[in-house]
Design an enzyme around this catalytic site. Structure first.
Site, mmCIF file in Angstrom:
data_model
loop_
_atom_site.group_PDB
_atom_site.id
_atom_site.type_symbol
_atom_site.label_atom_id
_atom_site.label_comp_id
_atom_site.label_asym_id
_atom_site.label_seq_id
_atom_site.Cartn_x
_atom_site.Cartn_y
_atom_site.Cartn_z
ATOM 1 N N LYS A 266 0.840 -1.205 0.000
ATOM 2 C CA LYS A 266 0.000 0.000 0.000
ATOM 3 C C LYS A 266 0.874 1.254 0.000
ATOM 4 O O LYS A 266 1.729 1.419 0.864
ATOM 5 C CB LYS A 266 -0.902 -0.006 1.242
ATOM 6 C CG LYS A 266 -1.624 1.324 1.510
ATOM 7 C CD LYS A 266 -2.493 1.262 2.791
ATOM 8 C CE LYS A 266 -3.071 2.631 3.163
ATOM 9 N NZ LYS A 266 -3.857 2.620 4.414
ATOM 10 N N ASP A 271 -2.737 10.253 3.571
ATOM 11 C CA ASP A 271 -4.101 9.798 3.878
ATOM 12 C C ASP A 271 -4.803 10.825 4.761
ATOM 13 O O ASP A 271 -4.662 10.803 5.985
ATOM 14 C CB ASP A 271 -4.051 8.427 4.563
ATOM 15 C CG ASP A 271 -5.455 7.890 4.853
ATOM 16 O OD1 ASP A 271 -6.433 8.477 4.351
ATOM 17 O OD2 ASP A 271 -5.548 6.876 5.579
ATOM 18 N N LYS A 278 -10.105 12.789 8.508
ATOM 19 C CA LYS A 278 -9.551 12.449 9.818
ATOM 20 C C LYS A 278 -9.511 13.685 10.711
ATOM 21 O O LYS A 278 -9.435 14.803 10.210
ATOM 22 C CB LYS A 278 -8.106 11.943 9.648
ATOM 23 C CG LYS A 278 -7.965 10.572 9.043
ATOM 24 C CD LYS A 278 -6.501 10.170 8.934
ATOM 25 C CE LYS A 278 -6.327 8.789 8.324
ATOM 26 N NZ LYS A 278 -6.853 7.701 9.154
ATOM 27 N N ASP A 289 1.801 6.713 5.363
ATOM 28 C CA ASP A 289 0.847 5.707 4.891
ATOM 29 C C ASP A 289 1.306 5.032 3.592
ATOM 30 O O ASP A 289 0.635 4.161 3.068
ATOM 31 C CB ASP A 289 -0.540 6.352 4.717
ATOM 32 C CG ASP A 289 -1.683 5.383 4.973
ATOM 33 O OD1 ASP A 289 -1.456 4.360 5.647
ATOM 34 O OD2 ASP A 289 -2.799 5.641 4.487
ATOM 35 N N ASP A 348 -12.155 6.742 4.445
ATOM 36 C CA ASP A 348 -10.886 6.587 5.171
ATOM 37 C C ASP A 348 -10.435 5.123 5.210
ATOM 38 O O ASP A 348 -9.315 4.825 5.611
ATOM 39 C CB ASP A 348 -11.038 7.149 6.595
ATOM 40 C CG ASP A 348 -9.708 7.404 7.266
ATOM 41 O OD1 ASP A 348 -8.671 7.382 6.562
ATOM 42 O OD2 ASP A 348 -9.697 7.619 8.489
ATOM 43 N N GLU A 350 -9.471 3.454 2.794
ATOM 44 C CA GLU A 350 -9.068 3.517 1.388
ATOM 45 C C GLU A 350 -8.028 2.465 1.011
ATOM 46 O O GLU A 350 -7.961 2.033 -0.124
ATOM 47 C CB GLU A 350 -8.538 4.918 1.059
ATOM 48 C CG GLU A 350 -7.058 5.183 1.407
ATOM 49 C CD GLU A 350 -6.730 5.084 2.892
ATOM 50 O OE1 GLU A 350 -7.659 5.209 3.705
ATOM 51 O OE2 GLU A 350 -5.551 4.867 3.231
ATOM 52 N N ARG A 352 -7.697 -0.711 1.716
ATOM 53 C CA ARG A 352 -8.235 -1.994 1.229
ATOM 54 C C ARG A 352 -8.801 -1.848 -0.175
ATOM 55 O O ARG A 352 -8.822 -2.810 -0.941
ATOM 56 C CB ARG A 352 -9.278 -2.530 2.230
ATOM 57 C CG ARG A 352 -10.485 -1.665 2.405
ATOM 58 C CD ARG A 352 -11.225 -1.948 3.711
ATOM 59 N NE ARG A 352 -10.538 -1.397 4.871
ATOM 60 C CZ ARG A 352 -10.982 -1.514 6.130
ATOM 61 N NH1 ARG A 352 -12.102 -2.167 6.381
ATOM 62 N NH2 ARG A 352 -10.307 -0.996 7.127
HETATM 63 N N1 BES Z 1 -3.863 4.588 7.084
HETATM 64 C C1 BES Z 1 -4.923 4.316 7.986
HETATM 65 C C2 BES Z 1 -4.510 3.350 9.099
HETATM 66 C C3 BES Z 1 -3.474 3.829 10.087
HETATM 67 C C4 BES Z 1 -3.861 4.291 11.316
HETATM 68 C C5 BES Z 1 -2.129 3.737 9.806
HETATM 69 C C6 BES Z 1 -2.908 4.685 12.242
HETATM 70 C C7 BES Z 1 -1.176 4.131 10.715
HETATM 71 C C8 BES Z 1 -1.562 4.587 11.935
HETATM 72 C C9 BES Z 1 -6.103 3.687 7.244
HETATM 73 O O1 BES Z 1 -6.272 4.089 5.938
HETATM 74 C C10 BES Z 1 -7.339 4.083 7.974
HETATM 75 O O2 BES Z 1 -7.642 5.235 8.006
HETATM 76 N N2 BES Z 1 -8.014 3.096 8.537
HETATM 77 C C11 BES Z 1 -9.207 3.343 9.277
HETATM 78 C C12 BES Z 1 -10.192 2.261 8.934
HETATM 79 C C13 BES Z 1 -11.585 2.523 9.456
HETATM 80 C C14 BES Z 1 -12.194 3.719 8.736
HETATM 81 C C15 BES Z 1 -12.409 1.305 9.243
HETATM 82 C C16 BES Z 1 -8.858 3.318 10.741
HETATM 83 O O3 BES Z 1 -7.992 2.535 11.157
HETATM 84 O O4 BES Z 1 -9.422 4.116 11.489
HETATM 85 ZN ZN ZN Z 2 -4.567 4.761 4.978
HETATM 86 MN MN MN Z 3 -7.442 5.879 5.818
#
Ligand code: BES
Ligand code: ZN
Ligand code: MN
Length: 500
Positions: A266, A271, A278, A289, A348, A350, A352
């Site tokens: 990825k 992000d 966020k 990210d 968010d 994204e 996956r």
């Molecule tokens: N890039 C983030 C995950 C992340 C969080 C990486 C903290 C490093 C540190 C990912 O794209 C994301 O935002 N995931 C969400 C998923 C949720 C919306 C189901 C998350 O973890 O909050």
């Molecule tokens: Zn992300």
């Molecule tokens: Mn995200």
């Protein structure tokens, strides 16, 4: 840093600082430690008896040998208990020594090969020693214009071995460490770089440069290619950004026709969360990210430099995730490469969505295995903290291999289950699946989503959200400075070197 390996009489070595490793709790000195202590007239035994030095891992004590040996300084470093000795201990102690050398602005130093008389092979010991030093001294100063506070580079390290027969394997260890450290530095540099510098285009350019230098194939799919191929996940996620998305594909051929291993990473260069934006606190960390994709590019470099006898494909979907008038939105239904559809609940989630296209594309290669690595979920950080990456798989043999590689490389992983039950959480009323499934088991739910795109091929997912960069909860490790860790490079290289 220039690195040399030599043998010869310790008392004759002229240097600013000589580092000597001691095991914890050994009051009867043996081997080279005993030899040096005799030269010093018992100073080492004295500091141990006084309780000023126990040999606890990473403990240091600086002594002035007063012309009894030709080194100006003698730095004792603790290696921990002899029965617990490991390559990780070497990396750690070696990193600690390197930092002490740099703190004193010394241009060069010498070190004995810690634990040369231990049961660990000399080549691996030396590799770990060099890794510890080089990785500890890593700095990201590209954007600093003022030199104040920027540490001076240490220019030279000489590793002393006791047995002449150990010079050759030690030199092999240095050579291997060079390859590994160069790749980790590349990964850290790219990951630490901000999103206005490392864009999807910039990542594609780096991949092409690496490929050209090492005669790999490298193809970059552009937006029009993605449109033709129907990569609706990557297209949707990129639609809010001014920067065009890239699907970077690298190919390494190291053997005749055996099914390739496909590595997928990825690479979200930033992000923001998109329309599901966020909170602003720590949002700057989302430059990291792209760490999964970056780890894959760096791993490909090591694989090619070491000429591993494998066929390996790298697929790196790269884009920003931004809100804008053209951005994709909650409720949108996307059609991924291969035809499966997903309903967007959160923009968010994204990672996956872009991985879905990449994983489905990976199956075209009829791979022996698919391995993806991604900063995928905050939930994985909640589950495991920052001390291990999460793994989830449809193939337990693959899990076993990755766990072993984690132990051997020091980049530990911990498996989470991937029972069918988790897929219930991403059932959608309007599409084949939805992209989030509530807070419960978030890391696994994300993996359940990914699992729909890999067919029946052996696949493992590595969630590095907690390990890709130092964050709240990260413990200080001497050879891991603040910021991007470069995690994944040593893990994947170890896995691929032991692949059968
Ligand atoms: N890039 C983030 C995950 C992340 C969080 C990486 C903290 C490093 C540190 C990912 O794209 C994301 O935002 N995931 C969400 C998923 C949720 C919306 C189901 C998350 O973890 O909050
Ligand atoms: Zn992300
Ligand atoms: Mn995200």
């Amino acid at each position: 840093m220039e690195i040399n390996v030599e043998s010869g009489r310790i008392e004759e070595k002229v240097t600013e600082l000589l580092a000597l490793g001691l095991f914890e709790g050994e009051t009867e000195l043996t081997g080279i430690v005993r030899y040096v202590d005799d030269l010093l007239g018992g100073t080492i035994i004295d500091v141990i008896k006084a309780g000023d030095f126990t040999g606890k891992l990473n403990q240091t004590l600086l002594l002035y040998p007063h012309n009894k040996i030709k080194s100006k300084r003698l730095l004792l470093v603790g290696l921990g208990r002899r029965e617990e000795y490991s390559l990780e201990a070497v990396r750690s102690a070696s990193g600690k020594v390197a930092l002490q050398v740099r703190d004193r602005s010394l241009p060069s130093y010498m070190t004995l090969l810690y634990g040369e008389d231990s049961s660990l092979p000399v080549e691996s010991l030396t590799q770990a020693l060099v890794e510890g030093g080089e990785l500890a001294l890593y700095t990201f100063t590209r954007f600093k214009t003022e030199t104040e506070g920027v540490p001076k580079d240490v220019k030279e390290l000489t590793i002393l071995v006791q047995k002449d027969g150990n010079i050759a394997p030690a030199r092999d260890g240095v050579a291997r460490a060079r390859v590994v450290c160069d790749a980790i530095k590349l990964a850290r540099d790219l990951s630490n770089a901000p999103s206005n510098d490392v864009t999807p285009q910039a990542l594609a350019d780096v991949a092409k440069m690496v490929a050209e230098r090492l005669s790999l194939k490298c193809e970059v799919l552009e937006r029009h290619d993605m449109e033709k191929l129907g990569m609706g996940g990557l297209l949707a996620v990129s639609s809010g950004s001014q920067k065009p998305p890239k699907m970077i594909i690298m190919e390494y051929k190291g053997t005749k026709d055996s099914p390739p291993i496909v590595l997928v990473g990825k690479a979200i260069t930033f992000d923001s969360g998109g329309i599901s934006i966020k909170p602003s606190e720590k949002m700057e960390d989302m430059k990291y990210d792209k760490s999964g994709g970056v780890a894959i590019i760096a791993t490909m470099q090591t694989v090619a430099e070491l000429r591993l006898p494998l066929n390996i494909i790298a697929i790196i979907p790269a884009t920003e995730n931004m809100p804008s008038g053209s951005a994709y939105k909650p409720g949108d239904v996307l059609r991924h490469y291969g035809g499966k559809t997903s309903e967007v609940i959160s923009t968010d989630a994204e990672g996956r969505l872009i991985l879905a296209d990449a994983l489905a594309y990976a199956t075209n290669y009829k791979p022996g295995a698919i391995i993806d690595i991604a900063t995928l979920t905050g939930a994985c950080v909640v589950a495991l903290g920052t001390h291990a990456s999460g793994i989830m798989t449809n193939n337990q043999d693959l899990a076993k291999k990755v766990i072993e590689a984690g132990e051997a490389s020091g980049e530990r992983v911990w498996q989470l289950p991937l029972w069918k039950d988790y897929s219930e959480q991403i059932r959608s009323e309007v599409a084949d699946m939805k992209n989030t499934g509530g807070r419960a088991g978030g890391a696994i739910v994300a993996a359940a989503f990914l699992s729909k795109f890999v067919g029946n091929y052996p696949w493992i997912h590595i969630d590095i959200a907690g390990t890709a960069y130092t964050q709240e909860g990260s413990i200080e490790r001497s050879y891991v400075p603040k910021g991007a860790t470069g995690v994944g490079v040593r893990l994947l290289l170890q896995l691929l070197r032991k692949w059968t």
